[in-house]
Design a protein around this motif. Structure first.
Motif, short mmCIF file in Angstrom:
data_model
loop_
_atom_site.label_atom_id
_atom_site.label_comp_id
_atom_site.label_asym_id
_atom_site.label_seq_id
_atom_site.Cartn_x
_atom_site.Cartn_y
_atom_site.Cartn_z
N LEU A 59 11.02 76.07 5.60
CA LEU A 59 11.54 74.73 5.37
C LEU A 59 10.47 73.87 4.73
O LEU A 59 9.38 73.69 5.28
N THR A 60 10.76 73.35 3.52
CA THR A 60 9.78 72.55 2.78
C THR A 60 10.18 71.08 2.78
O THR A 60 11.36 70.75 2.82
N ASN A 103 14.85 73.32 1.24
CA ASN A 103 14.31 71.96 1.31
C ASN A 103 15.02 71.18 2.42
O ASN A 103 16.25 71.16 2.48
N TRP A 104 14.24 70.56 3.28
CA TRP A 104 14.80 69.75 4.37
C TRP A 104 15.82 68.74 3.86
O TRP A 104 16.84 68.50 4.49
N PHE A 137 15.50 84.99 13.60
CA PHE A 137 14.93 84.06 12.64
C PHE A 137 13.51 83.68 13.04
O PHE A 137 13.24 83.38 14.21
N ILE A 138 12.61 83.72 12.06
CA ILE A 138 11.27 83.15 12.21
C ILE A 138 11.21 81.97 11.24
O ILE A 138 11.34 82.15 10.02
N VAL A 139 11.09 80.76 11.79
CA VAL A 139 11.16 79.55 10.97
C VAL A 139 9.75 79.02 10.70
O VAL A 139 8.96 78.83 11.63
N ILE A 140 9.45 78.81 9.43
CA ILE A 140 8.17 78.22 9.01
C ILE A 140 8.44 76.78 8.60
O ILE A 140 9.25 76.53 7.70
N LYS A 151 16.50 64.83 13.58
CA LYS A 151 17.31 65.58 12.61
C LYS A 151 16.68 66.93 12.28
O LYS A 151 17.36 67.95 12.22
N ALA A 152 15.36 66.91 12.06
CA ALA A 152 14.66 68.15 11.73
C ALA A 152 14.75 69.13 12.89
O ALA A 152 14.98 70.33 12.71
#
Length: 731
Positions: A59-60, A103-104, A137-140, A151-152
């Motif tokens: 997530l950028t 993208n966030w 899932f591995i979330v970066i 929200k994030a």
């Protein structure tokens, strides 16, 4: 595939280990310019090779196209990688080993049409489908500090991630997270970022200015000219860039800056001035190129996330009546090395900040610590300009670790550490006695019991439970490969070479004269998985162990050149220190007792030299770079390393070379954290004998506050006769 620096390989290994621990989150702290994207893309590739059923979601932040930039980098670094953008996910869903860059903004922004209501539902269905297929899932979370919102957090929760990796140059500490940190000194050592940030160079202690714009820009333009001339001398095309940062809502100040620069012939029309503001953009085409024409750019505080311009080297931070919040990213813009190397010139290897904003400079010093210091240029006294030594430098060609020597090193280490021989049955008993596990099953560990309070000490009291599961070569084969790959990363060896070493040492089906164990293939899998931590500890110790019988020292490619003390250098010091005593014994005029960065041993030694009647002069050597005095040595795996002794001095007309190390505490225990100290001592002794000089290692004994020196045979025991009072040797 791009070659990773040593510290980057180490970090990849730590991230892989972090996925396996009990904490839900990993905090990845990495200074701007350390190659965070390179590290994370290689981590995803390495982890995917060794584990089934994972999907990576990166997530950028920002309104730009950072997700596309990050995807493009992974495509470039990792051939045949399975990268996707959000649009690809909407078409194809999630598959094993996908690396999805999202993208966030496209998921969280109110009124954003990137995902309509039906598409949002569809996106959630893709996540559900992935879970139904047994995928994890591995979330970066890239630039995590920018998206620490409800929200994030809701978005992350959608994935029900197995692990969250939050990356930031300034992370919020979380006691329940695994911290993986890139040390700034390691990034500097590899030549990726500048050695030091110089704040307001040569400003008087008390200054009065009529106009901050003219005063600061005059200094910045003069420094830019000086840097450009130095780059020209290096035959480099780099055109150093000045970033002029305006406060928000500062149209009047912007106009004043533009008018002043016009008086210095730096204009939009002649291409020397660029601007990047929300309502004005000019001369930005290829401004990141090393030889781009603009010498200055006007920006505001919110520099676009992901904007990299490695030739940026000077920051002018202007202020109005109110000081704005310090942002570490701003300093990060001027810290990258343009050609990913140091030049051996303090002028070019530093970056420069000019500002009258006290709050901003305090913020810089708080965040960078010793990386941001007061500085001034010092000049070598005339009587010391003819001092000459022979300096050794590593070959410019990258020397890979020799797998044959690595194998011999491991045999020698096990023989020294565990008294192994060619009798493999006896070896098994010896290793088992020292904690190695032998089983044809995979043994995992958990705990049982109860705790009254959620404190670390309470958890330590829990009973350990060993959970055994039958070895499955299909399932555990991948885990074995992952463990081998991680060991290789730690040691700087490719997977194939690491696997060969393990097989020759322990597998009965692979021929080798000095075999330590004779295990069948299934037993090798279980041995490596069950003893991974023990193997890692032993292999790393083997690299630096003084008891290991080394192969032939290969100094092929080592060059010798005359070393003269640099005629000038950028001296950094702590300007807030109440004691600013000038050391007359130092070879430089103006060298102060408040010199930084210095260890406790170094400060004590410099004070000793100043007060000793026997010391004619003393020079503090640098710790990286071809302009400083160095000696080449090798680790036990055959890899060349550079050793920069701390001091060169003259005692009663004789040259001494001194290395200071961590001292001994009040109970006599060593505080030296350098595992290579014995090797460095041996190579220093070799050098001193070869060139008929004197020297040794100096350490402080905190029990009596005295300095001791070791000159003949190295030992870590302060009670040994090898350590003698420095006074008795030099006086």
């Amino acid at each position: 595939m791009i070659k990773l620096a040593d510290f980057q390989l180490q970090v990849v290994g730590k991230l892989i280990e972090g996925i396996e621990d009990d904490n839900r989150e990993i905090i990845f702290k990495s200074p701007t310019g350390s190659g965070k994207t390179i590290v994370l893309t290689h981590f995803m590739d390495e982890y995917g090779k060794g584990h089934f059923g994972n999907v990576f979601v990166w997530l950028t932040p920002g309104k730009g196209d950072l997700e596309e930039q990050s995807k493009a980098k992974m495509d470039r670094y990792i051939h045949n990688s399975q990268t996707k953008l959000l649009s690809d996910v909407m078409l194809d869903g999630f598959n094993e080993n996908d690396a999805c860059f999202i993208n966030w903004e496209k998921l969280t922004r109110t009124g954003n049409n990137a995902l309509k209501e039906s598409e949002t539902t569809n996106f959630q269905e893709h996540i559900a489908d992935a879970h139904n297929k047994g995928l994890n899932f591995i979330v970066i979370v890239d630039e995590a500090h920018q998206n620490d919102t409800v929200k994030a957090d809701d978005i992350i929760s959608l994935f029900q991630p197995k692990k969250i990796i939050r990356t930031s140059a300034t992370p919020v500490n979380n006691v329940n997270a695994t911290m993986v940190e890139v040390r700034e000194e390691d990034v500097i050592a590899e030549g990726l970022i500048k050695k030091v940030l110089v704040i307001n160079e040569d400003f008087d202690r008390n200054i009065e200015v009529e106009n901050q714009v003219s005063y600061l820009l005059d200094n910045a333009l003069a420094k830019q000219s000086e840097l450009k001339a130095a780059f020209d001398d290096e035959r480099s095309i780099v055109n150093p860039l000045i970033i002029i940062q305006l406060p928000n809502k500062s149209e009047v100040l912007q106009d004043e800056v533009e008018r002043y620069l016009r008086s210095k012939n730096v204009t939009y029309e002649n291409g020397l001035l660029a601007v990047w503001l929300s309502d004005k953009k000019q001369n930005l085409e290829e401004i990141e190129a090393l030889d781009a024409k603009p010498s200055a750019i006007i920006m505001k505080q919110a520099v676009a996330t992901g904007w990299d311009c490695p030739r940026a080297q000077i920051l002018v931070k202007l202020r109005e009546n109110t000081s704005e919040t310090f942002d570490i990213q701003t300093i990060g813009r001027i810290r990258r090395m343009p050609e990913i190397k140091h030049y051996g010139n303090d002028l070019l290897d530093s970056c420069y900040l000019y500002t009258l904003d006290k709050k901003f400079t305090e913020g810089v010093k708080t965040h960078l610590g010793k990386g941001a210091l007061d500085a001034m240029k010092l000049f070598l006294k005339k009587e010391h300009r003819d001092i000459t030594l022979i300096s050794e430098q590593k070959t410019d060609v990258s020397v890979t670790i020799d797998p044959v020597q690595s194998l011999k090193t491991m045999v020698s280490f096990y023989k020294s550490q565990y008294q192994t021989s060619t009798k493999t049955k006896e070896n098994k008993t010896r290793l088992e006695t020292k904690g190695y596990i032998f089983s044809d099953e995979i043994i995992k560990h958990t705990s049982t019991g109860s705790v009254r309070q959620l404190e670390t000490d309470e958890f330590k009291k829990l009973d350990q439970v060993n959970v055994k599961e039958p070895l499955n070569t299909h399932i555990h084969g991948r885990e074995y490969h992952n463990r081998i790959g991680t060991l290789g990363v730690k040691l700087g060896l490719p997977y194939e070479q690491m696997n060969t070493i393990i097989r020759r040492l322990f597998d009965k089906n692979v021929k080798y004269t000095h075999k330590i164990l004779r295990l069948d293939t299934r037993e090798v899998y279980a041995f490596v998985i069950n003893n991974f931590e023990k193997l890692k500890e032993d292999f790393l110790a083997a690299m630096s162990s003084a008891t290991v019988q080394q192969g032939v020292q290969n100094y092929k490619g080592v060059t010798e050149k005359e070393f003269h003390i640099p005629k000038e250098f950028l001296f950094t010091f702590d300007g807030k220190n109440r004691v600013q005593r000038e050391y007359q014994s130092n070879v430089y005029s103006g060298y102060l007792s408040s010199a930084e960065i210095r260890s406790d041993s170094e400060k004590t030694f410099e004070e000793y030299c100043e007060n000793s009647e026997s010391i004619d002069w003393v020079y503090k050597n640098g710790d990286k770079g071809s302009e400083y005095f160095s000696i080449v040595y090798q680790d036990n795996f055959g890899k060349q390393k550079s050793f920069y002794p701390d001091y060169v001095l003259s005692c009663k007309g004789e040259i001494w070379i001194i290395e200071t190390k961590g001292g001994f505490n009040r109970t006599g225990e060593s505080e030296d954290i350098d595992s290579f100290s014995p090797k460095k001592f041996d190579v220093l002794k070799r050098y001193l004998n070869k060139h008929n000089l004197k020297g040794g290692f100096v350490r402080k004994d905190k029990n009596n506050n005295e300095l001791f020196i070791c000159t003949d045979e190295y030992t870590d025991d302060i009670r040994s006769d090898a350590w003698r009072l420095l006074d008795e040797i030099l006086e």
